[in-house]
Design a protein around this motif. Sequence first.
Motif, PDB file in Angstrom:
ATOM      1  N   ALA A  80      48.505  27.875 -22.525  1.00 44.29           N
ATOM      2  CA  ALA A  80      48.538  29.032 -23.436  1.00 44.29           C
ATOM      3  C   ALA A  80      47.398  28.947 -24.445  1.00 44.29           C
ATOM      4  N   ALA A  81      47.197  27.746 -25.001  1.00 41.87           N
ATOM      5  CA  ALA A  81      46.102  27.563 -25.973  1.00 41.87           C
ATOM      6  C   ALA A  81      44.757  27.867 -25.314  1.00 41.87           C
ATOM      7  N   ARG A  82      44.622  27.430 -24.074  1.00 38.73           N
ATOM      8  CA  ARG A  82      43.393  27.675 -23.321  1.00 38.73           C
ATOM      9  C   ARG A  82      43.149  29.176 -23.151  1.00 38.73           C
ATOM     10  N   LEU A  83      44.195  29.909 -22.818  1.00 39.14           N
ATOM     11  CA  LEU A  83      44.042  31.358 -22.600  1.00 39.14           C
ATOM     12  C   LEU A  83      43.695  32.079 -23.899  1.00 39.14           C
ATOM     13  N   VAL A  84      44.202  31.563 -25.024  1.00 38.54           N
ATOM     14  CA  VAL A  84      43.816  32.134 -26.323  1.00 38.54           C
ATOM     15  C   VAL A  84      42.330  31.880 -26.557  1.00 38.54           C
ATOM     16  N   ASP A  85      41.903  30.624 -26.361  1.00 33.89           N
ATOM     17  CA  ASP A  85      40.491  30.250 -26.562  1.00 33.89           C
ATOM     18  C   ASP A  85      39.565  31.065 -25.666  1.00 33.89           C
ATOM     19  N   LEU A  86      40.049  31.378 -24.468  1.00 34.65           N
ATOM     20  CA  LEU A  86      39.216  32.117 -23.515  1.00 34.65           C
ATOM     21  C   LEU A  86      39.153  33.609 -23.847  1.00 34.65           C
ATOM     22  N   PHE A 139      45.489  34.665 -10.762  1.00 30.82           N
ATOM     23  CA  PHE A 139      45.273  33.310 -10.255  1.00 30.82           C
ATOM     24  C   PHE A 139      43.796  33.094  -9.926  1.00 30.82           C
ATOM     25  N   ASP A 140      43.195  34.085  -9.240  1.00 27.07           N
ATOM     26  CA  ASP A 140      41.786  33.936  -8.834  1.00 27.07           C
ATOM     27  C   ASP A 140      40.861  33.809 -10.034  1.00 27.07           C
ATOM     28  N   ARG A 141      41.140  34.575 -11.090  1.00 25.84           N
ATOM     29  CA  ARG A 141      40.243  34.559 -12.241  1.00 25.84           C
ATOM     30  C   ARG A 141      40.514  33.414 -13.194  1.00 25.84           C
ATOM     31  N   TRP A 142      41.806  33.116 -13.419  1.00 29.30           N
ATOM     32  CA  TRP A 142      42.168  32.213 -14.512  1.00 29.30           C
ATOM     33  C   TRP A 142      42.943  30.981 -14.125  1.00 29.30           C
ATOM     34  N   LEU A 143      43.954  31.127 -13.258  1.00 31.41           N
ATOM     35  CA  LEU A 143      45.011  30.111 -13.186  1.00 31.41           C
ATOM     36  C   LEU A 143      44.900  29.112 -12.039  1.00 31.41           C
ATOM     37  N   ALA A 144      44.167  29.484 -10.989  1.00 28.07           N
ATOM     38  CA  ALA A 144      44.109  28.601  -9.819  1.00 28.07           C
ATOM     39  C   ALA A 144      43.296  27.346 -10.141  1.00 28.07           C
ATOM     40  N   ASP A 145      43.522  26.292  -9.370  1.00 26.48           N
ATOM     41  CA  ASP A 145      42.776  25.042  -9.506  1.00 26.48           C
ATOM     42  C   ASP A 145      41.287  25.359  -9.436  1.00 26.48           C
ATOM     43  N   ARG A 180      39.688  27.139 -11.765  1.00 29.06           N
ATOM     44  CA  ARG A 180      39.413  28.291 -12.617  1.00 29.06           C
ATOM     45  C   ARG A 180      39.569  27.879 -14.088  1.00 29.06           C
ATOM     46  N   PRO A 181      39.011  28.686 -15.017  1.00 28.26           N
ATOM     47  CA  PRO A 181      38.928  28.228 -16.419  1.00 28.26           C
ATOM     48  C   PRO A 181      40.272  27.965 -17.098  1.00 28.26           C
ATOM     49  N   GLY A 182      41.349  28.599 -16.629  1.00 26.39           N
ATOM     50  CA  GLY A 182      42.639  28.373 -17.271  1.00 26.39           C
ATOM     51  C   GLY A 182      43.454  27.270 -16.631  1.00 26.39           C
ATOM     52  N   TYR A 183      42.888  26.609 -15.621  1.00 27.11           N
ATOM     53  CA  TYR A 183      43.704  25.636 -14.890  1.00 27.11           C
ATOM     54  C   TYR A 183      43.923  24.361 -15.704  1.00 27.11           C
ATOM     55  N   VAL A 184      45.180  24.035 -15.957  1.00 28.03           N
ATOM     56  CA  VAL A 184      45.525  22.772 -16.617  1.00 28.03           C
ATOM     57  C   VAL A 184      46.463  22.022 -15.670  1.00 28.03           C
TER      58      VAL A 184
END
Length: 288
Positions: free
Chosen positions: A114-120, A161-167, A169-173
């Motif tokens: 969540a913090a990552r998505l805010v920063d992004l 998922f393709d843009r942010w969440l998949a392994d 991608r910038p939101g992947y933790v």
Amino acid sequence: MIDLHTHSTVSDGSEPPGRIVELAAAAGCTAMALTDHDSLAGVDEAGRVAAAVGVRLVPGCEVSCRKPAPPPGAPRIEGSVHVLVYFVEPGEGPLQEELVKLRGDRAVRNQELAARLVDLGTGVTYEDVLAEAGDEGGIGRPHFARALVKAGAAEDIDDAFDRWLADGRPGYVPKARLDPSDVARLARQSGGVAVLAHPLSTGLGPRHLERLVASLAEGGLVGIEAVYSSYTPDQRSILRRMAARHDLVATGGSDFHGSFKPGLFVGTGRGDLNVPDEVLESLEERRG
Ligand code: AMP
Ligand code: FE
Ligand code: FE
Ligand code: ZN
């Protein structure tokens, strides 16, 4: 008919556990497994409803695993390795303890994500995600995906998922993961069995999947999910034969998620699922 793969509001499904049991009964299922991610928290409620409507409830869960290293010459696994566990009751036990740890790590991961998505600059906050999940304990990436779509940061779930969440991608933790063989061992120590979920999600072709399945059988898994909603008749029979070659149970289930995966029904999947009762008996025979 039975259904060995369903998700409730305890993880990333839209329907409460008891409602899924009612749907199973209405579809004509004699038994169904509740397989929420990393959690047995819906089992008691589902069990009460199951007793009332005359369906057998198989307690279970689904665990996202670490990808086994490929044998020499084989490609890296690009897809996912999910393991389904059956016959493990809520309460004390080796697998149950590990699920507590996995959920703890998931909670930390969710905060970081969540913090990552805010920063992004996506405009999505932890509160938005919580609103999607309802319950904090059940938050997973599908809830982040829905929040991203609502915020206009993605077109749809796949795009999120393709843009942010998949392994990659910038939101992947990343979060803690067990090996499939760890899950098999812990499941057995807790009175249950482990099965490879939706084997084609590994992304492996038949030859390399066969090698993976052989090593998972060696590692203590007792079955593979051959009859899966999105699989064609050909794919199902290839997986059934693969199971037979390794003395594994060919299991099946819908992977019902309620309105979060539209067009999928408990018991019948996309209409053509019909997993026979004998599959459950075969699984039962493999219990330690
Ligand atoms: P989590 O356990 O929170 O990391 O979320 C994993 C879940 O996200 C999986 O069980 C899938 O339901 C979903 N998922 C993973 N990758 C994708 C993808 N590329 N597109 C859509 N859903 C996905
Ligand atoms: Fe899921
Ligand atoms: Fe899965
Ligand atoms: Zn699933």
